[in-house]
Design a protein around this motif. Sequence first.
Motif, short mmCIF file in Angstrom:
data_model
loop_
_atom_site.label_atom_id
_atom_site.label_comp_id
_atom_site.label_asym_id
_atom_site.label_seq_id
_atom_site.Cartn_x
_atom_site.Cartn_y
_atom_site.Cartn_z
N SER A 1 -57.90 48.48 -27.55
CA SER A 1 -57.14 49.52 -26.85
C SER A 1 -55.65 49.36 -27.17
CB SER A 1 -57.32 49.42 -25.33
OG SER A 1 -56.65 48.28 -24.82
N ALA A 2 -54.89 50.39 -26.87
CA ALA A 2 -53.44 50.28 -27.02
C ALA A 2 -52.88 49.30 -25.98
CB ALA A 2 -52.79 51.65 -26.86
N THR A 3 -53.53 49.25 -24.83
CA THR A 3 -53.11 48.32 -23.78
C THR A 3 -53.18 46.88 -24.29
OG1 THR A 3 -53.89 49.87 -22.13
CG2 THR A 3 -53.55 47.60 -21.40
N SER B 1 -44.18 57.31 -18.25
CA SER B 1 -45.21 56.84 -19.17
C SER B 1 -46.44 56.43 -18.39
CB SER B 1 -44.70 55.67 -20.00
OG SER B 1 -45.64 55.34 -21.01
N PHE B 2 -47.47 56.10 -19.15
CA PHE B 2 -48.67 55.54 -18.55
C PHE B 2 -48.35 54.10 -18.15
CE2 PHE B 2 -53.04 53.67 -19.08
CZ PHE B 2 -53.55 54.26 -17.93
N ALA C 1 -49.58 51.36 -18.55
CA ALA C 1 -49.78 50.28 -19.53
C ALA C 1 -48.48 49.89 -20.23
CB ALA C 1 -50.82 50.70 -20.57
N SER C 2 -47.54 50.85 -20.37
CA SER C 2 -46.26 50.55 -21.05
C SER C 2 -45.47 49.48 -20.30
CB SER C 2 -45.38 51.80 -21.14
OG SER C 2 -46.07 52.88 -21.68
N VAL D 1 -41.05 55.01 -25.43
CA VAL D 1 -42.32 55.74 -25.52
C VAL D 1 -42.04 57.07 -26.21
CG1 VAL D 1 -44.21 56.76 -24.17
CG2 VAL D 1 -43.06 54.68 -23.35
N ASP E 1 -43.98 52.28 -28.09
CA ASP E 1 -45.27 52.72 -27.56
C ASP E 1 -45.49 54.14 -28.11
OD1 ASP E 1 -47.48 53.67 -26.25
OD2 ASP E 1 -46.92 52.86 -24.28
N SER F 1 -48.36 55.60 -28.47
CA SER F 1 -49.72 55.99 -28.10
C SER F 1 -49.97 57.49 -28.32
CB SER F 1 -49.98 55.65 -26.63
OG SER F 1 -50.03 54.26 -26.47
N HIS F 2 -48.91 58.30 -28.17
CA HIS F 2 -49.04 59.76 -28.31
C HIS F 2 -48.72 60.23 -29.73
CE1 HIS F 2 -47.71 60.30 -23.80
NE2 HIS F 2 -48.73 59.48 -23.94
N SER G 1 -52.51 54.47 -29.78
CA SER G 1 -53.76 54.50 -29.00
C SER G 1 -54.74 55.48 -29.63
CB SER G 1 -53.49 54.95 -27.56
OG SER G 1 -54.72 55.18 -26.88
N HIS H 1 -57.55 56.47 -27.76
CA HIS H 1 -58.34 57.00 -26.64
C HIS H 1 -58.66 58.47 -26.95
CE1 HIS H 1 -58.99 58.74 -22.65
NE2 HIS H 1 -59.36 57.53 -22.27
N LYS I 1 -56.05 61.25 -27.11
CA LYS I 1 -54.92 61.10 -28.03
C LYS I 1 -55.17 61.87 -29.34
CE LYS I 1 -53.31 58.64 -24.75
NZ LYS I 1 -53.08 57.23 -24.53
N GLY J 1 -59.62 52.28 -28.33
CA GLY J 1 -59.04 51.57 -29.45
C GLY J 1 -57.54 51.73 -29.54
N TYR K 1 -45.66 62.18 -16.28
CA TYR K 1 -46.48 61.17 -15.62
C TYR K 1 -46.02 61.00 -14.17
CZ TYR K 1 -48.53 59.49 -19.99
OH TYR K 1 -49.22 59.38 -21.16
C1 LIG Z 1 -52.89 56.13 -23.49
C2 LIG Z 1 -51.64 55.37 -23.37
C3 LIG Z 1 -51.61 53.97 -23.33
C4 LIG Z 1 -52.84 53.13 -23.26
O1 LIG Z 1 -53.75 53.41 -24.27
P1 LIG Z 1 -55.22 52.78 -24.20
O2 LIG Z 1 -55.66 52.87 -25.64
O3 LIG Z 1 -56.01 53.67 -23.31
O4 LIG Z 1 -55.12 51.41 -23.72
C5 LIG Z 1 -50.39 53.32 -23.32
N1 LIG Z 1 -49.24 54.01 -23.30
C6 LIG Z 1 -49.22 55.37 -23.31
C7 LIG Z 1 -47.90 56.08 -23.32
C8 LIG Z 1 -50.42 56.08 -23.33
O5 LIG Z 1 -50.40 57.41 -23.29
#
Ligand SMILES: *Cc1c(COP(=O)(O)O)cnc(C)c1O
Length: 402
Positions: free
Chosen positions: A53-55, A79-80, A82-83, A131, A157, A159-160, A202, A204, A207, A214, A346
């Motif tokens: 995962s991105a996490t 942000s999500f 996880a950041s 992000v 980050d 992820s997007h 990310s 997911h 995304k 992943g 968010y």
């Molecule tokens: C989706 C997302 C994550 C986490 O991604 P995962 O692959 O679900 O762990 C982290 N940061 C941002 C900004 C995200 O949108």
Amino acid sequence: MINYSQQNIDEEDIEHVLNVLKSSFLTQGPQVSFFEEKIKEYVGVSFAFAMNSATSALHCACMALDVGPGDLVWTTPNSFVASANCALYCGATIDFVDIELDHYNICTNDLRKKLEKADSQGLLPKVLIPVHFAGHPADMQEIHRLSKQYGFYVIEDASHAIGAKLLTKLIPKSQKNAKSENEQSDEDHIGSCKYSDITIFSFHPVKIITTAEGGIATTNDPELAGKLNRLRSHGIGQTTAPATKMEEQPWRYEQVELGYNYRMSDVHASLGMSQLRKLDQFVLERNSLADYYDTKLEKSNLRLPKRAKNVVSSVHLYPVWFPSKEQKLGAFKRLLSENIKTNVHYIPIHLHPYYYNLGFRVGDFPKSEVHYERSLSIPLFPSLRLATIDRICEIIMEVTVE
Ligand SMILES: *Cc1c(COP(=O)(O)O)cnc(C)c1O
């Protein structure tokens, strides 16, 4: 039900995955390195490490930069979670920098001011995690300049933002005074780490491309690369044992630090390989659907997301601002009653109960808070039909006129 985003899987993807399911390796086979090679080539970077995962990748990135108790990590509240969580996993202290209201990315003016103050107090961050919100690149040149001035690391980050680019115009010396047609456009893919130490993507399903679950971390630094590679697999690295020892114990492997099992499987990587071939097409489609929304909603009283001229956005999200929070809630409910599910990106991280308990309060980051109050991400993904967009826009127009 139409969601704000969803995966785009075709027969080719399915066949790719089926082939791996029929092969000898479901994990720790060749697919993961094939995928990593392709990502490296695509973004233009030296190293890439796929994870589950991105996490996990964010966690490994913080660990690779030796983030620990006593260290400060800064990110943006828009942000999500996880950041920010990645810093807390390492025992570090988290703080935030508010966003700007053009692209809802980290505000470099606020960042500059916060750094000046932190510097005078001896409280500079060890790592900054910008992000690329909605796939629109943050101001990486300025962030990079500040990182050198104040001496902090940068983890993007992204992820997007796989498929997003920074465009830098290079004007050949001989043509300095020539017109813009003669300018050469140079591009840096997000993930090239030209302005950062590590970048995270990310995969997911919501995304840009997916591996189900992943993520991946990219870097140009060989030392960070070694750490990322070890940390995702229990801290087991290449053995440092002398050759004689290996001859006596050919089964030998060595754990050299405390890592995790954050590996991506070959099944997931094979889906990623197949998806990657369609990435540029997905980004084009997302941009043209955003163009379509732009024209459809031009005459509405919504604030539409902007795309800067010097970037290519991967347009992960299409967040629109309503004139009031009541109208936003009205639109959310009306759309849901027609099976169209929107979302809000968010809830500012600092306003989650867990972060409230760490001491953050309403009003700490007002621009992220007003963005949360006004914005709604309306559906945008490559297979979304124009007729559906027409319907979404009709409903929104009705609600905002009422
Ligand atoms: C989706 C997302 C994550 C986490 O991604 P995962 O692959 O679900 O762990 C982290 N940061 C941002 C900004 C995200 O949108």
